[in-house]
Design a protein around this motif. Sequence first.
Motif, PDB file in Angstrom:
ATOM      1  N   ARG A   8       0.871  -1.184   0.000  1.00 21.50           N
ATOM      2  CA  ARG A   8       0.000   0.000   0.000  1.00 21.50           C
ATOM      3  C   ARG A   8       0.905   1.229   0.000  1.00 21.50           C
ATOM      4  NH1 ARG A   8      -5.476  -0.474   0.917  1.00 21.50           N
ATOM      5  NH2 ARG A   8      -6.113  -2.665   0.965  1.00 21.50           N
ATOM      6  N   LEU A   9       1.427   1.518  -1.158  1.00 20.41           N
ATOM      7  CA  LEU A   9       2.471   2.518  -1.294  1.00 20.41           C
ATOM      8  C   LEU A   9       1.965   3.923  -0.991  1.00 20.41           C
ATOM      9  CD1 LEU A   9       5.448   2.337  -2.009  1.00 20.41           C
ATOM     10  CD2 LEU A   9       4.850   2.718  -4.405  1.00 20.41           C
ATOM     11  N   ALA A  10       0.764   4.253  -1.491  1.00 17.91           N
ATOM     12  CA  ALA A  10       0.227   5.595  -1.257  1.00 17.91           C
ATOM     13  C   ALA A  10      -0.010   5.831   0.233  1.00 17.91           C
ATOM     14  CB  ALA A  10      -1.069   5.787  -2.036  1.00 17.91           C
ATOM     15  N   ALA A  11      -0.415   4.787   0.951  1.00 13.62           N
ATOM     16  CA  ALA A  11      -0.662   4.933   2.388  1.00 13.62           C
ATOM     17  C   ALA A  11       0.615   5.305   3.122  1.00 13.62           C
ATOM     18  CB  ALA A  11      -1.244   3.639   2.944  1.00 13.62           C
ATOM     19  N   VAL A  12       1.700   4.590   2.857  1.00 12.15           N
ATOM     20  CA  VAL A  12       2.957   4.859   3.556  1.00 12.15           C
ATOM     21  C   VAL A  12       3.514   6.224   3.161  1.00 12.15           C
ATOM     22  CG1 VAL A  12       5.337   4.085   3.868  1.00 12.15           C
ATOM     23  CG2 VAL A  12       3.468   2.426   3.914  1.00 12.15           C
ATOM     24  N   ARG A  13       3.438   6.569   1.890  1.00 10.47           N
ATOM     25  CA  ARG A  13       3.913   7.888   1.470  1.00 10.47           C
ATOM     26  C   ARG A  13       3.118   9.004   2.148  1.00 10.47           C
ATOM     27  NH1 ARG A  13       4.616   6.364  -4.964  1.00 10.47           N
ATOM     28  NH2 ARG A  13       6.808   5.683  -4.851  1.00 10.47           N
TER      29      ARG A  13
ATOM     30  N   GLY B  89     -13.051   8.832   0.079  1.00  9.01           N
ATOM     31  CA  GLY B  89     -13.865   8.217   1.122  1.00  9.01           C
ATOM     32  C   GLY B  89     -14.524   9.235   2.024  1.00  9.01           C
ATOM     33  N   GLN B  90     -13.868  10.356   2.258  1.00  7.32           N
ATOM     34  CA  GLN B  90     -14.476  11.419   3.060  1.00  7.32           C
ATOM     35  C   GLN B  90     -15.709  11.962   2.356  1.00  7.32           C
ATOM     36  OE1 GLN B  90     -12.018  14.180   5.643  1.00  7.32           O
ATOM     37  NE2 GLN B  90     -12.487  15.575   3.972  1.00  7.32           N
ATOM     38  N   ALA B  91     -15.632  12.075   1.022  1.00  4.46           N
ATOM     39  CA  ALA B  91     -16.784  12.558   0.254  1.00  4.46           C
ATOM     40  C   ALA B  91     -17.918  11.539   0.272  1.00  4.46           C
ATOM     41  CB  ALA B  91     -16.366  12.867  -1.184  1.00  4.46           C
ATOM     42  N   GLU B  92     -17.590  10.245   0.169  1.00  2.00           N
ATOM     43  CA  GLU B  92     -18.664   9.252   0.160  1.00  2.00           C
ATOM     44  C   GLU B  92     -19.320   9.161   1.538  1.00  2.00           C
ATOM     45  OE1 GLU B  92     -16.848   5.562  -1.158  1.00  2.00           O
ATOM     46  OE2 GLU B  92     -16.954   4.725   0.853  1.00  2.00           O
ATOM     47  N   TRP B  93     -18.558   9.355   2.605  1.00  2.11           N
ATOM     48  CA  TRP B  93     -19.136   9.408   3.942  1.00  2.11           C
ATOM     49  C   TRP B  93     -20.137  10.560   4.034  1.00  2.11           C
ATOM     50  CZ3 TRP B  93     -20.343   7.466   8.469  1.00  2.11           C
ATOM     51  CH2 TRP B  93     -20.590   8.314   9.542  1.00  2.11           C
ATOM     52  N   ALA B  94     -19.818  11.683   3.378  1.00  2.00           N
ATOM     53  CA  ALA B  94     -20.668  12.869   3.446  1.00  2.00           C
ATOM     54  C   ALA B  94     -21.836  12.828   2.467  1.00  2.00           C
ATOM     55  CB  ALA B  94     -19.831  14.119   3.189  1.00  2.00           C
TER      56      ALA B  94
ATOM     57  N   ILE C 252     -19.416   3.616   6.308  1.00  2.00           N
ATOM     58  CA  ILE C 252     -19.131   4.099   4.961  1.00  2.00           C
ATOM     59  C   ILE C 252     -17.919   5.031   5.037  1.00  2.00           C
ATOM     60  CG2 ILE C 252     -20.048   5.519   3.063  1.00  2.00           C
ATOM     61  CD1 ILE C 252     -22.864   4.582   3.979  1.00  2.00           C
ATOM     62  N   GLY C 253     -17.104   5.045   3.956  1.00  2.00           N
ATOM     63  CA  GLY C 253     -16.032   6.039   3.887  1.00  2.00           C
ATOM     64  C   GLY C 253     -14.648   5.463   4.038  1.00  2.00           C
ATOM     65  N   ASP C 254     -13.692   6.347   4.297  1.00  4.02           N
ATOM     66  CA  ASP C 254     -12.276   6.015   4.404  1.00  4.02           C
ATOM     67  C   ASP C 254     -11.774   6.481   5.774  1.00  4.02           C
ATOM     68  OD1 ASP C 254      -9.648   5.310   3.845  1.00  4.02           O
ATOM     69  OD2 ASP C 254      -9.431   6.605   2.095  1.00  4.02           O
ATOM     70  N   HIS C 255     -10.511   6.339   5.979  1.00 10.85           N
ATOM     71  CA  HIS C 255      -9.822   6.533   7.242  1.00 10.85           C
ATOM     72  C   HIS C 255     -10.253   7.809   7.976  1.00 10.85           C
ATOM     73  CE1 HIS C 255      -6.457   5.533   9.877  1.00 10.85           C
ATOM     74  NE2 HIS C 255      -6.098   6.803   9.860  1.00 10.85           N
ATOM     75  N   THR C 256     -10.794   7.666   9.171  1.00  7.49           N
ATOM     76  CA  THR C 256     -11.271   8.714  10.080  1.00  7.49           C
ATOM     77  C   THR C 256     -12.405   9.565   9.520  1.00  7.49           C
ATOM     78  OG1 THR C 256      -9.632  10.407   9.457  1.00  7.49           O
ATOM     79  CG2 THR C 256      -9.025   8.893  11.240  1.00  7.49           C
ATOM     80  N   ALA C 257     -12.976   9.189   8.364  1.00  4.78           N
ATOM     81  CA  ALA C 257     -14.102   9.970   7.841  1.00  4.78           C
ATOM     82  C   ALA C 257     -15.286   9.986   8.808  1.00  4.78           C
ATOM     83  CB  ALA C 257     -14.520   9.448   6.467  1.00  4.78           C
TER      84      ALA C 257
ATOM     85  N   GLU D 274     -11.538   1.605   3.607  1.00  5.51           N
ATOM     86  CA  GLU D 274     -10.326   2.097   4.263  1.00  5.51           C
ATOM     87  C   GLU D 274      -9.129   2.089   3.315  1.00  5.51           C
ATOM     88  OE1 GLU D 274      -7.548   3.300   7.110  1.00  5.51           O
ATOM     89  OE2 GLU D 274      -9.720   3.240   7.375  1.00  5.51           O
ATOM     90  N   GLY D 275      -8.474   3.250   3.185  1.00  4.98           N
ATOM     91  CA  GLY D 275      -7.345   3.377   2.275  1.00  4.98           C
ATOM     92  C   GLY D 275      -5.986   3.221   2.933  1.00  4.98           C
ATOM     93  N   LEU D 276      -5.903   3.351   4.261  1.00  2.61           N
ATOM     94  CA  LEU D 276      -4.616   3.210   4.945  1.00  2.61           C
ATOM     95  C   LEU D 276      -4.427   1.799   5.493  1.00  2.61           C
ATOM     96  CD1 LEU D 276      -4.077   6.551   6.909  1.00  2.61           C
ATOM     97  CD2 LEU D 276      -3.294   5.919   4.635  1.00  2.61           C
ATOM     98  N   PHE D 277      -5.385   1.324   6.277  1.00  2.00           N
ATOM     99  CA  PHE D 277      -5.268   0.006   6.906  1.00  2.00           C
ATOM    100  C   PHE D 277      -6.489  -0.823   6.502  1.00  2.00           C
ATOM    101  CE2 PHE D 277      -3.561   3.088  10.136  1.00  2.00           C
ATOM    102  CZ  PHE D 277      -2.225   2.881   9.835  1.00  2.00           C
ATOM    103  N   ALA D 278      -6.326  -1.653   5.476  1.00  7.51           N
ATOM    104  CA  ALA D 278      -7.446  -2.360   4.863  1.00  7.51           C
ATOM    105  C   ALA D 278      -8.287  -3.092   5.902  1.00  7.51           C
ATOM    106  CB  ALA D 278      -6.917  -3.338   3.815  1.00  7.51           C
ATOM    107  N   VAL D 279      -9.595  -3.184   5.647  1.00  7.81           N
ATOM    108  CA  VAL D 279     -10.556  -3.575   6.658  1.00  7.81           C
ATOM    109  C   VAL D 279     -10.449  -5.034   7.085  1.00  7.81           C
ATOM    110  CG1 VAL D 279     -12.370  -4.058   4.951  1.00  7.81           C
ATOM    111  CG2 VAL D 279     -12.997  -3.464   7.294  1.00  7.81           C
ATOM    112  N   ASN D 280     -10.035  -5.952   6.207  1.00  8.24           N
ATOM    113  CA  ASN D 280     -10.073  -7.366   6.569  1.00  8.24           C
ATOM    114  C   ASN D 280      -9.227  -7.692   7.787  1.00  8.24           C
ATOM    115  OD1 ASN D 280     -11.747  -7.711   4.400  1.00  8.24           O
ATOM    116  ND2 ASN D 280     -10.414  -9.093   3.265  1.00  8.24           N
ATOM    117  N   GLN D 281      -8.086  -7.007   7.926  1.00  8.80           N
ATOM    118  CA  GLN D 281      -7.238  -7.332   9.072  1.00  8.80           C
ATOM    119  C   GLN D 281      -7.894  -6.918  10.390  1.00  8.80           C
ATOM    120  OE1 GLN D 281      -5.407  -4.630  10.753  1.00  8.80           O
ATOM    121  NE2 GLN D 281      -6.411  -3.106   9.459  1.00  8.80           N
TER     122      GLN D 281
END
Length: 606
Positions: free
Chosen positions: A216-221, A456-461, A311-316, A286-293
Amino acid sequence: MSAAEAARMKGRGLWAADGTVDPDVARLGQTLAAAVLAHGDGGAPRTLLPPPFAAYVEEVRARALPGYHRIESFDGIRLSAFSLRQRGPGPHPLVVVPAGWTPYGWPLFLWAYLRLARRGYHVLAYTPRGLGAPGLPSTSEGFVDVAGPHDWADGSSVVDFAVDHLAPSTVGFLGASYGSGIGRLVAAHDDRVSAVAALSTWGDLAAGLLDHGTRRLAAVRTLLALTGGPMEEKFREADRAVLADFLADRNLDTFVEWCRLRSPDSYLHLTNENETPTLLSHTWHEGLFAVNQVVRTFDALEVPKRLNLWIGDHTAPEGAGLTGTDPDGPDLALEEAYAWLDHHLRGARNGVADWAAVCGQVMFTYVTEPAAHPVSGEPTGERRIVVPAVREHRADWSGVTAGVETFGLTGDGAGGTDGLLLPAAEGTSGGTGWRRAFLAGVDTEATAMDALLRTGQAEWAGTPKTYDTRKIDRRHAVAWTTGPLYDPREAEQAGRRVRGIPRLRLTVRSTATSATLVAHLLDVADDETARIITHEPLTVYDLMPEQDTTVTWELQATAYDVPAGHRLMLVVDSKDPLYGDASVTWTQTTLGSPEEVPSFLDLPLG
């Protein structure tokens, strides 16, 4: 901060368009901190803040004494910290809040501390070591330990400080993102912690950042850009080497071991021995820490537990509630975390004991209307939610999935382009013996999200991403589609009620020795527009040009109602901006379905 400025932030989450913390939201936290810590008779908060913030700050200041601290940890490193000590007779329970992974440290979530203090808690928030921009009083000393043993020890040092200065009756941890993992790790190693609420958290850090052979390269960057300084100033040399290897796609076994040390999953036996009640809150996309784990972590916990999936992405789901950008708005994710702490730290009889263990929002079941700018009233082009999404309660994770429907994959359809997804009940004619090829190494319109955190923040909203499936370049992807779907049990409501973790099997060969496959499962409407249900990449190595390799992998967990008459589309390509891949540009990847190992999609149904 003026009332107009506060109004412009109404409902905002944490993230700016570039994936960094929204600077206006950060300034709100810093302004709240300045108001709370101001000396005098209470007039200062009124000059700094608009209503309702000023009134709320004054109410909390009347019942809790604020303080700014430098807490010395076991090795002499000083941690920047903030406290709210209840003025009334005690003892009072304490909530410790390690800050998230941002350059702003503890002030960012100041609104949450006020909410906790108003509920009768002592609050002690701190910035984990190494995080923060130079010169900010909220920056802590030392190097970032990435939730390593120094961070666990720091958490215990903070509890020591609290015992000496606040004399709490019980101790709990609340954290979001980085703070959530630290809270769980401290609780595993320190039996003084009586309850944990972990928001946008992780269980297995390696699986969250490196799963199915794909980084998950974008997450670490993104994380590296949020520490408050360059790597050489923020990390010890050994940790810099591990992170540099991850970015360069080398020595990944070392990275996995490094992650295991920093994973709450590695210490579940301690959490279970301590019987620490644990609430986990996470997002489907979730874009940083995928949900299955996180699902696997939850299953392995043998303590009072709760899993909220949103619904949404990290902390949304938690962003506005943590920061106060919508002080009068609904704040369900935080309210349930507070209720969890109330029950387990204060003994409140608030219904928590009767909660189902799992509660999941069903994606995009909310009702929306066009959104207007909060100040000008002009249309924004986005949507706002007027009826919340459906939430479903289950006794455990196994109850989320009631059954599995298997779809066979065929070769080209009648139009000579997409293959078919055929329910097994309709037979598997054409489901074996075919091969379909595409040119690898070129991205397509089939992407998990437009921007990490922001999509994900937009989809949460209320504004989920829309795909035009006609724009997915079939030279660089292959696709399979069902016919219009109707669920015989509820034909007017849903074509399929997808609940759980889909599973995909394909046979692959390549003209290169490695290939990345990114599977996207889409819900397609009559006009060929789509929304994403779930996705997941897989990277395969040691391929031979004339040799088949069969692979099976799980997509990310989901809860999604496909409307009656819509179609499912499975798209497989070779790249996605979220991931580091091993696809070689302009090589050929061939997917197939041999008779002895037919390709399939297992779809979990609720």
